[in-house]
Structure formats: C-alpha cells, structure tokens
Write a protein that holds these residues in place. Sequence first.
Motif, PDB file in Angstrom:
ATOM      1  N   ALA A   1       0.830  -1.209   0.000  1.00  0.00           N
ATOM      2  CA  ALA A   1       0.000   0.000   0.000  1.00  0.00           C
ATOM      3  C   ALA A   1       0.865   1.261   0.000  1.00  0.00           C
ATOM      4  O   ALA A   1       0.589   2.212  -0.742  1.00  0.00           O
ATOM      5  CB  ALA A   1      -0.936  -0.004   1.212  1.00  0.00           C
ATOM      6  N   ALA A   2       1.916   1.271   0.822  1.00  0.00           N
ATOM      7  CA  ALA A   2       2.798   2.444   0.886  1.00  0.00           C
ATOM      8  C   ALA A   2       3.509   2.658  -0.446  1.00  0.00           C
ATOM      9  O   ALA A   2       3.572   3.780  -0.952  1.00  0.00           O
ATOM     10  CB  ALA A   2       3.817   2.276   2.014  1.00  0.00           C
ATOM     11  N   ARG A   3       4.030   1.594  -1.020  1.00  0.00           N
ATOM     12  CA  ARG A   3       4.730   1.723  -2.300  1.00  0.00           C
ATOM     13  C   ARG A   3       3.778   2.181  -3.394  1.00  0.00           C
ATOM     14  O   ARG A   3       4.137   3.012  -4.224  1.00  0.00           O
ATOM     15  CB  ARG A   3       5.381   0.399  -2.680  1.00  0.00           C
ATOM     16  CG  ARG A   3       6.698   0.247  -1.973  1.00  0.00           C
ATOM     17  CD  ARG A   3       7.655  -0.717  -2.527  1.00  0.00           C
ATOM     18  NE  ARG A   3       7.649  -1.000  -3.929  1.00  0.00           N
ATOM     19  CZ  ARG A   3       8.201  -2.074  -4.448  1.00  0.00           C
ATOM     20  NH1 ARG A   3       8.771  -2.965  -3.663  1.00  0.00           N
ATOM     21  NH2 ARG A   3       8.187  -2.273  -5.738  1.00  0.00           N
ATOM     22  N   ARG A   4       2.568   1.643  -3.401  1.00  0.00           N
ATOM     23  CA  ARG A   4       1.583   2.039  -4.409  1.00  0.00           C
ATOM     24  C   ARG A   4       1.303   3.547  -4.322  1.00  0.00           C
ATOM     25  O   ARG A   4       1.253   4.234  -5.344  1.00  0.00           O
ATOM     26  CB  ARG A   4       0.309   1.221  -4.239  1.00  0.00           C
ATOM     27  CG  ARG A   4      -0.720   1.436  -5.318  1.00  0.00           C
ATOM     28  CD  ARG A   4      -1.898   0.461  -5.244  1.00  0.00           C
ATOM     29  NE  ARG A   4      -2.342   0.122  -3.901  1.00  0.00           N
ATOM     30  CZ  ARG A   4      -2.074  -1.022  -3.270  1.00  0.00           C
ATOM     31  NH1 ARG A   4      -1.337  -1.939  -3.834  1.00  0.00           N
ATOM     32  NH2 ARG A   4      -2.538  -1.231  -2.050  1.00  0.00           N
ATOM     33  N   ARG A   5       1.164   4.068  -3.093  1.00  0.00           N
ATOM     34  CA  ARG A   5       0.893   5.505  -2.929  1.00  0.00           C
ATOM     35  C   ARG A   5       2.039   6.350  -3.459  1.00  0.00           C
ATOM     36  O   ARG A   5       1.824   7.370  -4.101  1.00  0.00           O
ATOM     37  CB  ARG A   5       0.619   5.829  -1.465  1.00  0.00           C
ATOM     38  CG  ARG A   5      -0.750   5.316  -1.025  1.00  0.00           C
ATOM     39  CD  ARG A   5      -1.087   5.754   0.349  1.00  0.00           C
ATOM     40  NE  ARG A   5      -1.384   7.187   0.338  1.00  0.00           N
ATOM     41  CZ  ARG A   5      -1.680   7.869   1.418  1.00  0.00           C
ATOM     42  NH1 ARG A   5      -1.709   7.276   2.583  1.00  0.00           N
ATOM     43  NH2 ARG A   5      -1.931   9.154   1.344  1.00  0.00           N
ATOM     44  N   VAL A   6       3.271   5.929  -3.179  1.00  0.00           N
ATOM     45  CA  VAL A   6       4.434   6.676  -3.668  1.00  0.00           C
ATOM     46  C   VAL A   6       4.531   6.561  -5.180  1.00  0.00           C
ATOM     47  O   VAL A   6       4.748   7.552  -5.877  1.00  0.00           O
ATOM     48  CB  VAL A   6       5.734   6.193  -2.980  1.00  0.00           C
ATOM     49  CG1 VAL A   6       6.958   6.794  -3.647  1.00  0.00           C
ATOM     50  CG2 VAL A   6       5.700   6.557  -1.502  1.00  0.00           C
TER      51      VAL A   6
END
Length: 162
Positions: free
Chosen positions: A41-46
């Motif tokens: 989720a964090a990587r997708r947002r970045v």
Amino acid sequence: MQTALRVLQHSRFFADLSLRALVFDLKQVRRYLTDDGLRAAARRRVEEAIGPDTRVVVAHSLGSVVAYEALCARPGHHVRALVTLGSPLGMRMVYERLRPEPGGWPGTTVWTNIVDEGDVVAAVKDLSLFFGTGVTGEGVTGKVVHNGSHAHDATLYLTAKE
C-alpha cells in the motif's frame, strides 16, 4: 549508541534480534519491512505520486526506504534526483530486506543522502558503500547537517542550509 548499533547490525547472530530490539524507535520501519500488505500500500501511494513530470523525490526516514523501492520498481521513470534525509537504508536489518534486491541504483541521475551525525535512525552515514552507481558513474553523495538535539527531525533536515 551509534557504535553499538553499527556493531550489532553486522552480527549474523543479532540480525533478527536487532530488527526487533534496536528498531524500537523505528517501529514504522519494522512494520513496513515485515507487513507485506502495508508495504504494498505504501509503495503504491508513492508510485502513484511519481508522475511523468516528477524530477526530484525528497524522502525522510521510512519515506526514503519506500521511495527507493518505488523508484527501483519503476525503470524508465523521469525522476532525476533522489534526496534522502535521515535514511535507515544502510542499516543491515533494512538493507537486506529491500525489494527488489538491495544494492541497485534507483534510476536517478543524482542521489544525495543528508544525515546528522547524531541521527541514530541513519546509523550508516555513507550510503555509497552499499549502493551501485548512477548514470554519471558516481555513487551516493553525502551531506552532513547539524540538527542539534533533535537529530532526526524532518523539519530541521528540510530547513538546513546544506
């Protein structure tokens, strides 16, 4: 304290223990490294925030880990410079858990790592020892700042003259 962190992070015996014990102040980093759903989720947002017009990515602490992984996962991006602030990327317990494999270059022309000598989160000050080289053939450029008693504070990193 930093000397102890450096010694323990290079110990095979303490590698997993150090992830749990030494990362006490790095709970978010530990959770990111061990929770695949959170990591995705964090990587997708970045990755979604990095558009075709993005030229510079500035990332602090855990954000530097997420940004590094996101850039490495997107070959052909147009980001020219990565600036990491107070980054734990050189800590063995972080470095060995990077995805994709650790040690790659994030696809930028320039990578500048800014650290405070007293920042225990950025226990390894010279990231050029661990990561490949960029397009220009140079490694990570390091800059040292002095944030006083709040060595890891993002605002102090961002407002430092350097």
